[in-house]
Scaffold this active site. Structure first.
Site, mmCIF file in Angstrom:
data_model
loop_
_atom_site.group_PDB
_atom_site.id
_atom_site.type_symbol
_atom_site.label_atom_id
_atom_site.label_comp_id
_atom_site.label_asym_id
_atom_site.label_seq_id
_atom_site.Cartn_x
_atom_site.Cartn_y
_atom_site.Cartn_z
ATOM 1 N N SER A 1 0.786 -1.230 0.000
ATOM 2 C CA SER A 1 0.000 0.000 0.000
ATOM 3 C C SER A 1 0.816 1.277 0.000
ATOM 4 O O SER A 1 0.300 2.324 -0.378
ATOM 5 C CB SER A 1 -0.946 0.004 1.206
ATOM 6 O OG SER A 1 -0.228 -0.053 2.422
ATOM 7 N N HIS B 1 -5.515 -4.048 -1.497
ATOM 8 C CA HIS B 1 -5.343 -3.029 -2.538
ATOM 9 C C HIS B 1 -5.319 -3.622 -3.946
ATOM 10 O O HIS B 1 -5.091 -2.897 -4.915
ATOM 11 C CB HIS B 1 -4.064 -2.233 -2.287
ATOM 12 C CG HIS B 1 -4.165 -1.274 -1.148
ATOM 13 N ND1 HIS B 1 -4.625 0.013 -1.294
ATOM 14 C CD2 HIS B 1 -3.897 -1.436 0.179
ATOM 15 C CE1 HIS B 1 -4.613 0.622 -0.111
ATOM 16 N NE2 HIS B 1 -4.173 -0.239 0.793
ATOM 17 N N LYS C 1 -12.213 -0.624 0.061
ATOM 18 C CA LYS C 1 -11.373 0.156 -0.841
ATOM 19 C C LYS C 1 -12.029 0.211 -2.226
ATOM 20 O O LYS C 1 -12.976 0.954 -2.423
ATOM 21 C CB LYS C 1 -9.955 -0.411 -0.845
ATOM 22 C CG LYS C 1 -9.289 -0.228 0.530
ATOM 23 C CD LYS C 1 -7.873 -0.698 0.574
ATOM 24 C CE LYS C 1 -7.181 -0.290 1.864
ATOM 25 N NZ LYS C 1 -7.804 -0.800 3.098
#
Length: 396
Positions: free
Chosen positions: A186, A214, A244
């Protein structure tokens, strides 16, 4: 009367953090967290959210959430193992398994919860975990909670991983050995070397665990890092967050049916915490449907990512070696990094500083997260601000 020792500890350490530029000020967003946000009454181009596909503010997800509240209420009402498993939770888990290409999946309240739950449900003090040195904090905490021996290997260094796997196996000390890695890291945006990791795991009979927080919605036509490399049948644990790119809240672990059955009877956050809300479950199902049906949002995200990266590189910024939309502008000194971020916000661009302990000392950066919802005009404005402040602070 409050403890004097506690007050001394807090005041001393808070002062120390502020002096070193390591104290993080928390800003309040007034309204929705979209491509433009409002803080203290000022509109800012938002380059700090993880809302990669813009789904957190998508009207289609909002409508699904509203209907779920009307039909199922605002909360699940209980933990999953009593009577908090709603039909929507079962539907969500079937959808997650389809999305990730596995036999089954289990839903949790957050991505952090997943790592606390799944690792400690399978690993114990008689086991060992080979963990990439740049793994997320939730992986580190999950490993510690398991009481297994934690063996760190150098970041994405396959020679080091192989050597440490060989040493761990040949020592004969451990019942089980797991290798665990982020799919996408990340802070730098680089992608794990999953084909090589799987090859080493097969050589030494290691369990494989990928945290794809991610990567889900971003790589592999949205299905994540494991799908990106075509390794759905080779990775034991596919873990990820729904907060996310998916745009809602929650987490999941996907894998073989017997793994999911075990997690449902042995992972403590599943057993002792109320399930995600009906609105969250229903909105998440809609988000996954949208990602599976069309690549339009991913294409927009990747186009915006390349556009911003090219603009920042052309100015002369060090943006590292990101292979994903995560775009760090590496400044170095912590105080300068904090000052840089503050000036960006003053000029209308919200991009937060990331400093130690989130990243190593001396590698402070401003992390940019372009999304599918940004326009080229927004990105042009952001690049112009970066040019102005870079020259002002003698970084360019």
């Amino acid at each position: 009367m409050t403890s004097q020792k506690l007050q001394h500890f807090l005041n001393k350490n808070l002062r120390d953090l502020k002096t070193k530029g390591l104290y993080n000020e928390i800003d309040t967003v007034e309204g929705a967290n979209g491509p433009v946000i409002t803080i203290n009454g000022k509109e800012l181009i938002n380059l700090s959210s993880n809302n990669y596909l813009g789904l957190a503010t998508d009207e289609r997800l909002k409508e699904e959430a509203i209907q779920a509240v009307k039909s199922h209420g605002v909360g699940a009402g209980a933990v999953r193992t009593i009577n908090g498993t709603l039909d929507l939770h079962n539907e969500l888990e079937r959808k997650l398994a389809e999305f990730k290409g596995t036999e089954a999946a289990i839903s949790y309240q957050s991505g952090f919860n997943c790592n606390m739950a799944a690792i400690s449900a399978v690993m114990d003090k008689n086991d060992a975990i080979l963990s990439d040195e740049l793994n997320h904090a939730s992986i580190i905490d999950g490993c510690r909670l398991s009481r297994a021996k934690i063996i760190r290997f150098n970041h994405s260094d396959m020679d080091d991983l192989r050597a440490k796997a060989k040493e761990a196996v040949e020592s004969g000390q451990y019942n089980k050995i797991m290798v665990i890695t982020d799919g996408v890291f990340s802070m730098d945006g680089d992608v794990a070397k999953l084909p090589e990791i799987v090859e080493i795991a097969e050589e030494f009979d290691l369990m494989t665990y990928v945290d794809d927080a991610h990567g889900s919605g971003v790589l592999g036509k949205g299905a994540g890092t494991v799908k990106h490399f075509g390794l759905q049948d080779k990775v034991d644990f596919q873990m990820g967050t729904l907060s996310k790119a998916i745009g809602v809240i929650g987490g999941y672990v996907a894998g073989k049916q017997n793994l999911i059955d075990w997690l449902k009877v042995r992972s403590r956050p599943f057993l002792f915490s109320t399930a995600v809300t009906p609105a969250d479950a229903k909105a998440t199902i809609k988000a996954i449907d949208l990602i599976m049906e069309s690549e339009e949002l991913q294409q927009n995200m990747w186009e915006n990512s390349e556009y911003l990266k090219n603009g920042l590189k052309k100015l002369g910024y060090d943006i590292g070696n990101s292979e994903t939309p995560i775009t760090p502008v590496i400044i170095g000194d912590e105080n300068t990094t904090q000052q840089f971020s503050k000036r960006l916000i003053e000029e209308g661009v919200y991009a937060k500083s990331i400093v130690f302990p989130t990243v190593p000392r001396g590698t402070g950066r401003v992390r940019n997260m372009p999304t599918a919802a940004h326009t080229k005009e927004m990105l042009d404005q952001a690049i112009a601000v970066y040019e102005k402040i870079g020259k002002e602070l003698n970084i360019l």
